[in-house]
Design an enzyme around this catalytic site. Structure first.
Site, PDB file in Angstrom:
ATOM      1  N   ARG A   1      29.036  32.499 -11.335  1.00  0.00           N
ATOM      2  CA  ARG A   1      27.670  32.161 -11.732  1.00  0.00           C
ATOM      3  C   ARG A   1      26.851  31.847 -10.487  1.00  0.00           C
ATOM      4  NH1 ARG A   1      27.607  25.837 -14.037  1.00  0.00           N
ATOM      5  NH2 ARG A   1      28.579  24.944 -12.186  1.00  0.00           N
TER       6      ARG A   1
ATOM      7  N   ASP B   1      -4.931  -3.302   1.961  1.00  0.00           N
ATOM      8  CA  ASP B   1      -5.825  -2.604   2.882  1.00  0.00           C
ATOM      9  C   ASP B   1      -5.439  -2.891   4.332  1.00  0.00           C
ATOM     10  OD1 ASP B   1      -8.506  -1.055   3.044  1.00  0.00           O
ATOM     11  OD2 ASP B   1      -8.774  -2.731   4.434  1.00  0.00           O
TER      12      ASP B   1
ATOM     13  N   PHE C   1      32.723  27.793 -13.697  1.00  0.00           N
ATOM     14  CA  PHE C   1      32.645  26.608 -14.554  1.00  0.00           C
ATOM     15  C   PHE C   1      33.428  26.862 -15.835  1.00  0.00           C
ATOM     16  CE2 PHE C   1      30.333  23.617 -17.512  1.00  0.00           C
ATOM     17  CZ  PHE C   1      30.829  22.467 -16.920  1.00  0.00           C
TER      18      PHE C   1
ATOM     19  N   LYS D   1       0.863  -1.186   0.000  1.00  0.00           N
ATOM     20  CA  LYS D   1       0.000   0.000   0.000  1.00  0.00           C
ATOM     21  C   LYS D   1       0.891   1.226   0.000  1.00  0.00           C
ATOM     22  CE  LYS D   1      -4.315   0.366   0.627  1.00  0.00           C
ATOM     23  NZ  LYS D   1      -5.185  -0.170  -0.428  1.00  0.00           N
TER      24      LYS D   1
ATOM     25  N   ASN E   1      20.915  20.749 -11.750  1.00  0.00           N
ATOM     26  CA  ASN E   1      21.488  22.082 -11.852  1.00  0.00           C
ATOM     27  C   ASN E   1      20.375  23.014 -12.328  1.00  0.00           C
ATOM     28  OD1 ASN E   1      23.036  24.330 -12.239  1.00  0.00           O
ATOM     29  ND2 ASN E   1      24.719  23.255 -13.258  1.00  0.00           N
TER      30      ASN E   1
END
Lengths: 300, 300, 300, 300
Positions: free
Chosen positions: A178, A58, A161, A12, A253
């Site tokens: 950045r 259930d 980068f 479940k 990213n």
């Protein structure tokens, strides 16, 4: 050529349990989402529809509610262990249980001057969700993975980068400043240890420590790549939490592109960014200690 | 019978602007989502595709970015007013502008001991979103509606529900102690006042005050119905913020049903609840001061 | 104790490529979502942020667009193989690539009587999404997994559920006539075969056949459990598609509960149901041929 | 200054009703989502929490289920009218009801050769959703608005955009051949007429005709602006369906940007596009006949 049944499980998913604890006028709430999956001798149910080995999903739901009342819900890992052991130990055909729990945070609404001792009002906390996945196997015992997801973080500088491979399809410009933003999904594996899981601080203290390590490492790392940041974050968890032996992370990213304002006769000065949706970079990696025990089914 | 053009507007939706302000090593970020819609003499573009009266939606996007650099982004209402006035005053066929802005909150990640003066790391705040809708019309001036959405709150007691109409389809049991939970969408209309909007505290102070009023009224109201709670919340905003003349709210009743544990030989003791998804109650209402000026197009 | 880097990969996720092919006035469109993940010698980028071995995710995105123009996009599996091989063969530090593609379906809007030879109008097809995951490894070659998701199906009868384990938390009543509804996620592994993948019908014919097998088995199975239905569906794919050696499925049980109308003095007669959201059963399983080759990294 | 209650309504949202009709072995299903909102003399419930005039939202839910059994569910507009009239006529303090229904489409899974007379298997249809909003007021009678949403359409040519205003922030290039794609939300108002609504074809025939008119007008319009396309679509509905007097539409411009491949030494040739998410253009407009009666509360 014959057709055979391979690995399988059933259960479940997403039973939403909210538990209120009343300590006089001060209430506490626990808001969790429980998913259980059982496996064992399941050939008959697949091949002929014979449910003789099936504990209904259930019933699994009912058990989550009953246990919330019977045992309370403190740390989600402990509650998941309780449930997983119960399903395996009390139901003969079930040999393995996996229980996954998400927990949503709530903060207290500050009581006004007329509140007296009444403290029963809450506001949903941040977007972040605490998670765990627990396995319990009748032969091999338990594994515990804790974690979090939807933890969105951003550094507005201290990220570069450059120096990457350039081929005929490369158009990206290198940058020395950045925005670095990501939505952290992190999961960490606890060293095995039977009843000793999470000690001495318990799973609550362990979680708080791991979360803090992730945030601090993200903030303090001068980043040359998102991979480097990921490695620092995972390493910080391992370096500060001896009860943890492996960290797995997925970090999209979330690109923030500098808007070209020169077209309007303006400079940008690293001030105005476009927050893009898709596509996004996606960095996935794991960091572990060299003495980490075999993971077994922990990550399943 | 002839076919005629009715009310219409067009614009750029969901321009995601992130602005970084650098105060030495301490950075500030503003994360907003801007949607603009323009109207005016637009028969030709609909009837023949003549774009002579159209300021492209791409230009509207560019303007949002350029203005973020040129004027900065402080309170979203002020930024929306700047944009809306610009579109109407600078583009002849445009006689009316609607600008809607959402703002996402960020908290600072506490700096570690080695951070020095570097404070540029953030973590996304709560699920709550601050909103505004501003209209500027060349003949009738401006209207400002501020608001919030996704503010999820819960009282674990101090809520009753009984005394309602019972017909042949009524099966609900009355209760004198239930969980009351809702996800508040609230919008409030500022009294008109040209450059005086939001004074003397500015839109930031006004927002903080209105938000606090909503939370405190929710927490402090002993509730006999969600309508009563809604009315108290709206009334508290009006009672504490004289610059606001009308509040409109939509509050889904996020049902938490007490789980029947007697089937398992257990009582529940108001401790364990099932948090349901659908269906949900939905309460919508407005509260205003009897001297509120005509709303005009403010709510469009 | 030392900290070490474990398995990792990085790439660009969800590059949305739409390609139009013009055959006179008759256009064709292909609407896909490409995600690539690369691995290889990635120690330096994690440990020191040295990007010398990194092909930027931005370049991966560009490559998807350039290849769509250069090679066209027919079957998504073929396009994924092209991309995966390219990344591994053309970029020295990359030794392994994983490319995942989703495809969204479009139907043609029937042309009216005045359309002449113009056929360039489309309407989005069903909710169902075609998927594939391809791996290419410089040492071990390629694997191909095809699949679909969001395929929602329902049988309004011919489903029973009874004979299950009953414990102290079981309250579910057995039934001999219920609605069985699920949202199928299915993935199937093609037998290895280098350039022979998907032959002789190609991946398009293979997909159509597998999809039809799933639907027909769902419709024709008199179900005593959702596991039985899952097994029949997977088995039908294997029995009719020799190029496929393993099928993995996840099938949530989208519960439709019979509404108790006796409270209103009415019977229900199996006519009126409440379609529930959460919690839901979740059945996961795999079916394979006994001669299926080792899966290797195919399912990663 | 006094605080007063303004317009308000309350109800149960998103009651998910699935009804199965059994015609021998051939079953039919109807899958709808019902939301009701009631208004009337609601001062007391807001001011003091006195629920004496409140028909609980739980009862509204029950009524939807009971009526599905008692009256069946054919056209959603008819079912909404039944419910709305019932709430107003049977509950004294309720003077006005609004009922909104969504309908999800299902197709039949073709029966295999062994199916005999069994036809009870279905697969979810397209992403499109049929909608209606019905009001019933004890003094002013009923209004009916029908509609659809999530109808995603695309023309791969026959769309231009140029001749627009250029200001200092305009950078968009004009184009004489672009992709035009949108996700149509359309709602149309039926002329008032008591029991005559939707005649002579009934709401089902009316819906099919209006939907076809929208699709054909979209496909056949050579578009110089999305506004022109919207106007043609709305006008086509009015021109072909005399029972409808007003159409309101919201059409986001789902931008497909031509990818710049020249950077890789390739042309694009209008073949390869980037499907963007945000921001998007948003065109909203209404088209009506000059003899349309006053809308009253129809659009609330």
């Amino acid at each position: 050529m014959a057709i055979v049944l391979g690995p399988n499980r059933y259960g479940k998913a997403e039973t939403r349990v909210v538990r209120v604890v009343r300590d006089g006028g001060t209430h506490h709430i626990k808001d969790i989402n429980v998913s259980s999956s059982l496996s064992g001798d399941m050939d008959a149910v697949h091949l002929t529809g014979d449910n003789g080995n099936i504990l209904p999903t259930d019933t699994q739901k009912n058990t989550a509610y009953a246990f919330a009342r019977k045992y309370g819900v403190e740390e989600i890992e402990d509650f998941a262990l309780l449930l997983a052991r119960h399903f395996v130990e009390e139901t003969k055909p079930i040999s393995h249980a996996r229980v996954e729990i998400e927990e949503y945070s709530w903060d207290r609404i500050p009581a006004g001057p007329d509140a007296g001792d009444r403290r029963h009002s809450f506001v949903r906390g941040g977007t972040e969700v605490r998670t765990c996945v627990v396995h319990y196997d009748q032969d091999q015992g338990a594994t515990v993975v804790s974690g979090l997801k939807n933890l969105v973080v951003l550094n507005s500088t201290a990220s570069e980068f450059h120096g990457y491979i350039e081929d005929e399809y490369t158009t990206l410009e290198p940058t020395t400043d950045r925005i670095l933003a990501t939505e952290v999904t992190a999961r960490w594996r606890h060293r095995a240890g039977g009843s000793e899981f999470g000690r001495p601080h318990g799973f609550g203290g362990s979680y708080e420590g791991a979360r803090r390590a992730l945030l601090e490492a993200f903030a303090e790392t001068y980043s040359l790549s998102l991979q480097q940041t990921l490695y620092e974050m995972g390493g910080r968890v391992l370096g500060t939490r001896p009860e943890i032996c492996e960290v797995r992370m997925a970090m999209p990213n979330k690109h923030h592109f500098l808007v070209d304002l020169e077209r309007f006769g303006m400079d940008n000065n690293n001030e105005v960014f476009f927050a893009a949706d898709r596509p996004y970079g996606l960095i996935e990696g794991s960091v572990l200690t060299d003495d980490a025990p075999d993971a077994g089914f922990a990550w399943n």
